[in-house]
Design a protein around this motif. Structure first.
Motif, mmCIF file in Angstrom:
data_model
loop_
_atom_site.group_PDB
_atom_site.id
_atom_site.type_symbol
_atom_site.label_atom_id
_atom_site.label_comp_id
_atom_site.label_asym_id
_atom_site.label_seq_id
_atom_site.Cartn_x
_atom_site.Cartn_y
_atom_site.Cartn_z
ATOM 1 N N TYR A 11 30.890 63.576 51.048
ATOM 2 C CA TYR A 11 31.473 63.646 49.703
ATOM 3 C C TYR A 11 31.036 64.950 49.055
ATOM 4 O O TYR A 11 29.880 65.375 49.215
ATOM 5 N N SER A 12 31.951 65.561 48.312
ATOM 6 C CA SER A 12 31.604 66.821 47.668
ATOM 7 C C SER A 12 30.763 66.558 46.421
ATOM 8 O O SER A 12 30.948 65.562 45.724
ATOM 9 N N LEU A 13 29.869 67.468 46.188
ATOM 10 C CA LEU A 13 28.971 67.398 45.045
ATOM 11 C C LEU A 13 29.173 68.621 44.181
ATOM 12 O O LEU A 13 29.453 69.706 44.686
ATOM 13 N N LYS A 14 28.992 68.440 42.890
ATOM 14 C CA LYS A 14 28.940 69.580 41.981
ATOM 15 C C LYS A 14 27.516 69.587 41.432
ATOM 16 O O LYS A 14 27.049 68.569 40.913
ATOM 17 N N ILE A 15 26.864 70.723 41.609
ATOM 18 C CA ILE A 15 25.464 70.794 41.192
ATOM 19 C C ILE A 15 25.334 71.792 40.052
ATOM 20 O O ILE A 15 25.722 72.952 40.181
ATOM 21 N N THR A 16 24.816 71.324 38.931
ATOM 22 C CA THR A 16 24.566 72.201 37.790
ATOM 23 C C THR A 16 23.072 72.495 37.752
ATOM 24 O O THR A 16 22.338 72.165 38.670
ATOM 25 N N ALA A 17 22.631 73.102 36.653
ATOM 26 C CA ALA A 17 21.211 73.478 36.549
ATOM 27 C C ALA A 17 20.285 72.276 36.724
ATOM 28 O O ALA A 17 19.249 72.371 37.391
ATOM 29 N N ASP A 18 20.669 71.143 36.162
ATOM 30 C CA ASP A 18 19.767 69.987 36.263
ATOM 31 C C ASP A 18 20.460 68.688 36.647
ATOM 32 O O ASP A 18 19.833 67.642 36.653
ATOM 33 N N GLN A 19 21.761 68.769 36.952
ATOM 34 C CA GLN A 19 22.464 67.540 37.275
ATOM 35 C C GLN A 19 23.253 67.636 38.573
ATOM 36 O O GLN A 19 23.616 68.715 39.026
ATOM 37 N N ILE A 20 23.556 66.455 39.131
ATOM 38 C CA ILE A 20 24.422 66.329 40.301
ATOM 39 C C ILE A 20 25.593 65.467 39.872
ATOM 40 O O ILE A 20 25.408 64.412 39.272
ATOM 41 N N ILE A 21 26.804 65.919 40.214
ATOM 42 C CA ILE A 21 28.006 65.178 39.831
ATOM 43 C C ILE A 21 28.824 64.895 41.096
ATOM 44 O O ILE A 21 29.129 65.798 41.868
ATOM 45 N N ILE A 22 29.168 63.638 41.289
ATOM 46 C CA ILE A 22 30.020 63.234 42.410
ATOM 47 C C ILE A 22 31.358 62.793 41.818
ATOM 48 O O ILE A 22 31.401 61.988 40.895
ATOM 49 N N GLY A 23 32.430 63.327 42.362
ATOM 50 C CA GLY A 23 33.769 62.918 41.917
ATOM 51 C C GLY A 23 34.362 63.823 40.870
ATOM 52 O O GLY A 23 33.772 64.694 40.314
ATOM 53 N N THR A 34 32.358 52.653 47.539
ATOM 54 C CA THR A 34 31.774 53.065 48.815
ATOM 55 C C THR A 34 30.280 53.329 48.629
ATOM 56 O O THR A 34 29.900 54.112 47.764
ATOM 57 N N PRO A 35 29.440 52.677 49.434
ATOM 58 C CA PRO A 35 28.008 52.972 49.358
ATOM 59 C C PRO A 35 27.740 54.391 49.880
ATOM 60 O O PRO A 35 28.219 54.757 50.955
ATOM 61 N N LEU A 36 27.014 55.155 49.092
ATOM 62 C CA LEU A 36 26.688 56.541 49.467
ATOM 63 C C LEU A 36 25.183 56.714 49.496
ATOM 64 O O LEU A 36 24.441 55.932 48.897
ATOM 65 N N VAL A 37 24.787 57.773 50.152
ATOM 66 C CA VAL A 37 23.404 58.217 50.061
ATOM 67 C C VAL A 37 23.442 59.709 49.746
ATOM 68 O O VAL A 37 24.189 60.469 50.364
ATOM 69 N N VAL A 38 22.685 60.104 48.723
ATOM 70 C CA VAL A 38 22.545 61.514 48.385
ATOM 71 C C VAL A 38 21.146 61.911 48.827
ATOM 72 O O VAL A 38 20.157 61.297 48.441
ATOM 73 N N ILE A 39 21.087 62.923 49.680
ATOM 74 C CA ILE A 39 19.810 63.344 50.270
ATOM 75 C C ILE A 39 19.479 64.756 49.795
ATOM 76 O O ILE A 39 20.356 65.629 49.791
ATOM 77 N N ASN A 40 18.251 64.955 49.421
ATOM 78 C CA ASN A 40 17.762 66.290 49.089
ATOM 79 C C ASN A 40 17.003 66.809 50.316
ATOM 80 O O ASN A 40 15.832 66.506 50.512
ATOM 81 N N ARG A 41 17.729 67.573 51.154
ATOM 82 C CA ARG A 41 17.166 68.033 52.437
ATOM 83 C C ARG A 41 16.259 69.243 52.238
ATOM 84 O O ARG A 41 16.572 70.128 51.448
ATOM 85 N N ARG A 42 15.175 69.252 52.971
ATOM 86 C CA ARG A 42 14.264 70.401 52.907
ATOM 87 C C ARG A 42 14.987 71.645 53.412
ATOM 88 O O ARG A 42 15.484 71.659 54.527
ATOM 89 N N GLY A 43 15.085 72.647 52.584
ATOM 90 C CA GLY A 43 15.681 73.918 52.982
ATOM 91 C C GLY A 43 17.201 73.951 52.979
ATOM 92 O O GLY A 43 17.798 75.013 53.114
ATOM 93 N N SER A 44 17.863 72.823 52.851
ATOM 94 C CA SER A 44 19.336 72.797 52.900
ATOM 95 C C SER A 44 19.967 72.223 51.647
ATOM 96 O O SER A 44 21.183 72.229 51.511
ATOM 97 N N GLY A 45 19.171 71.701 50.759
ATOM 98 C CA GLY A 45 19.706 71.195 49.494
ATOM 99 C C GLY A 45 20.332 69.807 49.594
ATOM 100 O O GLY A 45 20.101 69.069 50.549
ATOM 101 N N PHE A 87 23.940 62.247 37.693
ATOM 102 C CA PHE A 87 22.532 61.896 37.575
ATOM 103 C C PHE A 87 21.686 63.166 37.674
ATOM 104 O O PHE A 87 22.171 64.221 38.104
ATOM 105 N N ASN A 88 20.432 63.050 37.266
ATOM 106 C CA ASN A 88 19.538 64.213 37.240
ATOM 107 C C ASN A 88 19.026 64.541 38.634
ATOM 108 O O ASN A 88 18.731 63.638 39.420
ATOM 109 N N LYS A 89 18.909 65.834 38.897
ATOM 110 C CA LYS A 89 18.343 66.286 40.177
ATOM 111 C C LYS A 89 16.937 65.748 40.384
ATOM 112 O O LYS A 89 16.535 65.451 41.505
ATOM 113 N N ASP A 90 16.214 65.611 39.273
ATOM 114 C CA ASP A 90 14.814 65.151 39.353
ATOM 115 C C ASP A 90 14.685 63.774 39.989
ATOM 116 O O ASP A 90 13.610 63.414 40.458
#
Ligand code: FES
Length: 136
Positions: free
Chosen positions: A124-136, A62-73, A44-47
Protein backbone atom coordinates in the motif's frame (compact mmCIF):
# COMPACT_ATOMS: atom_id res chain seq x y z
CA UNK A 1 -50.11 -41.60 3.66
CA UNK A 2 -48.26 -44.80 3.14
CA UNK A 3 -45.30 -45.60 5.31
CA UNK A 4 -42.95 -45.69 2.31
CA UNK A 5 -44.11 -42.28 1.11
CA UNK A 6 -43.69 -40.81 4.60
CA UNK A 7 -40.15 -42.17 4.77
CA UNK A 8 -39.29 -40.70 1.32
CA UNK A 9 -40.68 -37.31 2.29
CA UNK A 10 -38.81 -37.31 5.60
CA UNK A 11 -35.52 -38.24 3.90
CA UNK A 12 -36.02 -35.54 1.25
CA UNK A 13 -36.68 -32.97 3.98
CA UNK A 14 -33.61 -34.02 5.98
CA UNK A 15 -31.44 -34.03 2.86
CA UNK A 16 -32.58 -30.55 1.88
CA UNK A 17 -32.01 -29.06 5.34
CA UNK A 18 -28.60 -30.71 5.58
CA UNK A 19 -27.61 -29.29 2.18
CA UNK A 20 -28.80 -25.81 3.15
CA UNK A 21 -26.93 -25.97 6.44
CA UNK A 22 -23.67 -26.51 4.49
CA UNK A 23 -24.27 -24.25 1.49
CA UNK A 24 -25.45 -21.16 3.40
CA UNK A 25 -22.40 -20.70 5.65
CA UNK A 26 -20.03 -21.45 2.76
CA UNK A 27 -21.74 -18.85 0.56
CA UNK A 28 -21.62 -16.27 3.38
CA UNK A 29 -17.92 -16.99 3.79
CA UNK A 30 -17.13 -16.69 0.08
CA UNK A 31 -19.22 -13.60 -0.73
CA UNK A 32 -18.01 -10.59 1.22
CA UNK A 33 -20.48 -7.75 1.59
CA UNK A 34 -19.41 -4.67 -0.33
CA UNK A 35 -18.94 -1.50 1.61
CA UNK A 36 -20.38 1.45 -0.31
CA UNK A 37 -18.43 4.01 1.70
CA UNK A 38 -14.67 4.10 1.13
CA UNK A 39 -12.59 4.43 4.27
CA UNK A 40 -11.19 7.84 5.06
CA UNK A 41 -7.40 8.14 4.84
CA UNK A 42 -5.70 6.69 7.88
CA UNK A 43 -3.34 9.09 9.64
CA UNK A 44 -1.06 8.45 12.55
CA UNK A 45 2.15 9.82 14.04
CA UNK A 46 5.52 8.46 12.96
CA UNK A 47 6.46 8.27 16.63
CA UNK A 48 4.01 5.39 17.05
CA UNK A 49 6.37 3.15 15.06
CA UNK A 50 9.98 3.41 16.25
CA UNK A 51 12.68 2.04 13.95
CA UNK A 52 12.62 -1.76 13.81
CA UNK A 53 9.01 -2.05 14.96
CA UNK A 54 5.64 -2.36 13.25
CA UNK A 55 2.03 -1.34 13.75
CA UNK A 56 -0.95 -3.47 12.75
CA UNK A 57 -4.12 -1.74 11.57
CA UNK A 58 -7.11 -2.18 9.28
CA UNK A 59 -7.65 -0.07 6.16
CA UNK A 60 -10.57 -0.59 3.75
CA UNK A 61 -11.37 -3.80 5.63
CA UNK A 62 -7.88 -5.15 4.92
CA UNK A 63 -5.51 -5.90 7.80
CA UNK A 64 -2.22 -4.09 7.19
CA UNK A 65 1.11 -3.87 8.86
CA UNK A 66 3.20 -0.70 8.67
CA UNK A 67 6.86 -1.43 9.34
CA UNK A 68 9.61 1.06 10.09
CA UNK A 69 12.57 -0.78 8.53
CA UNK A 70 16.11 -0.05 9.62
CA UNK A 71 17.75 1.95 6.84
CA UNK A 72 14.80 1.64 4.43
CA UNK A 73 12.04 3.59 6.14
CA UNK A 74 8.34 2.88 6.29
CA UNK A 75 6.40 0.35 4.24
CA UNK A 76 2.72 -0.72 4.41
CA UNK A 77 1.89 -4.30 3.47
CA UNK A 78 -1.28 -6.35 3.55
CA UNK A 79 -1.22 -8.95 6.31
CA UNK A 80 -3.31 -11.31 4.17
CA UNK A 81 -1.08 -14.19 3.14
CA UNK A 82 -1.14 -14.80 -0.60
CA UNK A 83 -1.28 -18.57 -0.07
CA UNK A 84 -4.62 -19.16 1.66
CA UNK A 85 -5.37 -15.87 3.38
CA UNK A 86 -4.15 -16.29 6.95
CA UNK A 87 -2.77 -13.17 8.61
CA UNK A 88 0.99 -12.81 8.63
CA UNK A 89 2.77 -11.33 11.63
CA UNK A 90 5.90 -9.22 11.95
CA UNK A 91 8.88 -11.06 13.42
CA UNK A 92 11.07 -8.17 14.56
CA UNK A 93 13.89 -10.41 15.80
CA UNK A 94 14.40 -12.03 12.39
CA UNK A 95 13.25 -9.08 10.26
CA UNK A 96 10.57 -10.85 8.27
CA UNK A 97 6.85 -11.54 8.12
CA UNK A 98 5.70 -15.03 9.07
CA UNK A 99 2.45 -16.79 8.31
CA UNK A 100 1.30 -19.03 11.17
CA UNK A 101 -0.76 -21.37 8.98
CA UNK A 102 1.84 -23.04 6.74
CA UNK A 103 5.07 -21.33 7.84
CA UNK A 104 5.22 -19.02 4.83
CA UNK A 105 7.81 -16.27 5.16
CA UNK A 106 8.07 -12.88 3.45
CA UNK A 107 10.83 -10.28 3.52
CA UNK A 108 10.21 -6.69 4.56
CA UNK A 109 9.41 -5.76 0.95
CA UNK A 110 6.62 -8.36 1.00
CA UNK A 111 8.46 -10.82 -1.29
CA UNK A 112 8.20 -14.56 -0.67
CA UNK A 113 11.20 -15.99 1.18
CA UNK A 114 9.91 -19.52 1.73
CA UNK A 115 6.76 -21.58 2.08
CA UNK A 116 3.87 -22.37 -0.21
CA UNK A 117 2.97 -18.80 -1.22
CA UNK A 118 4.09 -17.76 -4.71
CA UNK A 119 2.97 -14.11 -4.76
CA UNK A 120 4.26 -11.15 -2.78
CA UNK A 121 2.16 -9.45 -0.14
CA UNK A 122 0.17 -6.51 -1.49
CA UNK A 123 1.90 -3.19 -0.90
CA UNK A 124 0.00 0.00 0.00
CA UNK A 125 1.27 3.46 -0.79
CA UNK A 126 2.11 5.78 2.05
CA UNK A 127 2.36 9.53 2.22
CA UNK A 128 4.90 10.62 4.77
CA UNK A 129 4.98 14.16 6.13
CA UNK A 130 7.31 15.67 8.72
CA UNK A 131 5.61 13.86 11.58
CA UNK A 132 2.76 11.84 10.14
CA UNK A 133 2.04 8.80 7.98
CA UNK A 134 -1.05 8.79 5.79
CA UNK A 135 -2.50 5.70 4.09
CA UNK A 136 -5.12 6.19 1.39
S1 FES B 1 -1.89 -19.33 4.40
FE1 FES B 1 0.06 -18.44 4.65
S2 FES B 1 1.44 -19.98 4.10
FE2 FES B 1 -0.50 -20.89 3.83
Amino acid sequence: MERRQLLKTSLAFLGTTTLISFVYPVSKFLVRPKSSVPDAPLTFNKDEIPTGTAKELVFNETPLVVINRRGSGFIALSRVCTHLGCLVGYDKFNGKLVCPCHAGEFDLEGRVLSGPATKSLQRYSLKITADQIIIG
